[in-house]
Design an enzyme around this catalytic site. Structure first.
Site, mmCIF file in Angstrom:
data_model
loop_
_atom_site.group_PDB
_atom_site.id
_atom_site.type_symbol
_atom_site.label_atom_id
_atom_site.label_comp_id
_atom_site.label_asym_id
_atom_site.label_seq_id
_atom_site.Cartn_x
_atom_site.Cartn_y
_atom_site.Cartn_z
ATOM 1 N N LYS A 68 0.811 -1.265 -0.160
ATOM 2 C CA LYS A 68 0.104 0.050 0.073
ATOM 3 C C LYS A 68 1.011 1.294 -0.164
ATOM 4 C CE LYS A 68 -2.415 -1.349 3.412
ATOM 5 N NZ LYS A 68 -1.925 -2.639 3.706
ATOM 6 N N THR A 69 2.004 1.542 0.755
ATOM 7 C CA THR A 69 2.664 2.367 0.858
ATOM 8 C C THR A 69 3.664 2.600 -0.475
ATOM 9 O OG1 THR A 69 2.991 2.057 3.334
ATOM 10 C CG2 THR A 69 4.851 3.431 1.970
ATOM 11 N N ASP A 113 -1.304 6.701 6.270
ATOM 12 C CA ASP A 113 -1.321 5.331 6.515
ATOM 13 C C ASP A 113 -2.353 5.016 7.702
ATOM 14 O OD1 ASP A 113 -0.738 2.579 6.180
ATOM 15 O OD2 ASP A 113 1.218 2.775 7.139
ATOM 16 N N THR A 162 -5.875 -1.399 6.877
ATOM 17 C CA THR A 162 -5.875 -2.737 7.003
ATOM 18 C C THR A 162 -7.275 -2.949 7.531
ATOM 19 O OG1 THR A 162 -4.947 -2.607 9.305
ATOM 20 C CG2 THR A 162 -3.333 -2.972 7.537
ATOM 21 N N ARG A 221 6.331 -8.126 1.799
ATOM 22 C CA ARG A 221 7.237 -7.412 2.963
ATOM 23 C C ARG A 221 7.985 -8.845 3.797
ATOM 24 N NH1 ARG A 221 3.887 -4.203 7.026
ATOM 25 N NH2 ARG A 221 4.017 -2.647 5.296
#
Length: 341
Positions: A68-69, A113, A162, A221
């Site tokens: 997402k980032t 975020d 999330t 990640r």
């Protein structure tokens, strides 16, 4: 000690940081996986460029670690716009948000975020900012208080969450596009790892990459993190990063062949051994393993449910037959306390 000895660690640290930054793709073309989302974003950004306007506000929803980032950075890069980053927990008052919004330059991309964790007063201010590019600032208190409108530069908000269900409907509806990110399959993760290995200068074969891809829970990640641990293991022991090295390194870091880590196995083992497979309530389970219930619910459970090791019922969490087989237990051998708890 020479000057070279003093400066060498700094140079090496800078190099490592450069590698870390390089692992993030800079464009949609470099981004691996999320094919549907990439196509939707590409269309949205190209349409905005053709019309000479700022792109619509974008909401990126999905589990942690799926990019997402990175996608927010790509939106800014491909729009040729500056990027400002913040987070929901950092915006606890309407004044915090007003300070961020009033400092935006025309066309800037604002990334927030964990946007669902913003204060309610800030959320309500954001409604007007997203629709009309202005905010109302209250000056004074009581009967003498007045509202002063402040015009904002047009901007694109990219929110990441999330837990999209925790966003209030008025905020969710103001996003022009909502992207739902999915977990990666092993082929996509292998491609992510191959790219990361090339950037990190790690020589690793296809079988070793596939082994890591099968243990990283569908999450890039985690894949990149495990690759770095394998690199460290191979470097310290002076070995090639082959299949055997990968298996030894991941065993050292308590990552099994399904990708379960220490906490995952502790939760499963507690359900199986202490509660005879369940059902067991969330709070009871959290106390039994010495973790916060939020950690169990948001970090551990989603993966265990997704791979079919745990099911959630109105009575509590229940281990599936696959969980018993994974631990090599039967229902009678697994229980330590039986029905006494």
């Amino acid at each position: 000690m020479s000057d070279d000895d003093i400066t060498r660690p700094t140079v090496e640290s800078d190099t490592e940081l450069a590698f870390e930054g390089a692992l993030r793709p800079a464009s949609l073309a470099e981004f691996v996986g999320q094919k549907k989302v990439r196509g939707q974003l590409e269309l949205l950004l190209k349409a905005a460029a053709i019309q000479g306007r700022t792109p619509d506000h974008i909401l990126l929803a999905g589990p942690p670690g799926l990019g997402k980032t990175t996608l927010a950075m790509i939106v800014a890069h491909e729009s040729s716009r500056p990027l400002r980053m913040s987070s929901g927990p950092a915006i606890q008052h309407a004044g915090d948000l007003a300070a961020v919004l009033s400092a935006l330059v025309p066309g800037e991309v604002l990334f927030i975020d964990e946007i669902h964790r913003m204060a309610r007063s800030a959320e309500e201010m954001l409604y007007l900012a997203m629709e009309d590019y202005r905010i109302d600032i209250m000056v004074g208190k009581g009967a003498g208080a007045t509202s002063i409108p402040l015009e904002l530069s047009p901007f694109t908000l990219v929110g990441a969450t999330t837990r999209s269900g925790m966003l209030p409907n008025p905020l969710r509806d103001r996003f022009g596009f909502t992207a739902h990110l999915e977990f990666y399959d092993e082929a996509e993760l292998t491609e992510v790892l191959r790219r990361a290995a090339a950037l990190l200068g790690v020589r690793i074969d296809g079988a070793a990459l596939a082994e890591i891809a099968g243990r990283c829970r569908g999450t890039p990640r985690i894949a990149n993190r495990l690759l770095r641990r394998v690199r460290d293991f191979a470097l310290v022991h002076g070995r090639e990063a082959d299949l055997g090295t990968v298996r030894e390194a991941l065993a050292l870091y308590d990552v099994d062949d399904l990708g379960l880590d220490r906490l995952d196995r502790e939760v499963l083992s507690t359900i199986l051994r202490r509660f005879d497979g369940g059902p067991v309530g969330l709070n009871t389970l959290a106390v039994s393993v010495g973790e916060e219930s939020d950690t169990i619910e948001s970090v551990v459970e989603p993966f265990l449910v997704r791979v079919g090791l745990v099911t959630r019922t109105p009575r509590g969490r229940i281990a599936t037959p696959e969980a018993w087989r994974h631990f090599g237990l039967t229902r009678d051998s697994g229980a330590l306390f039986g029905d006494d708890l």
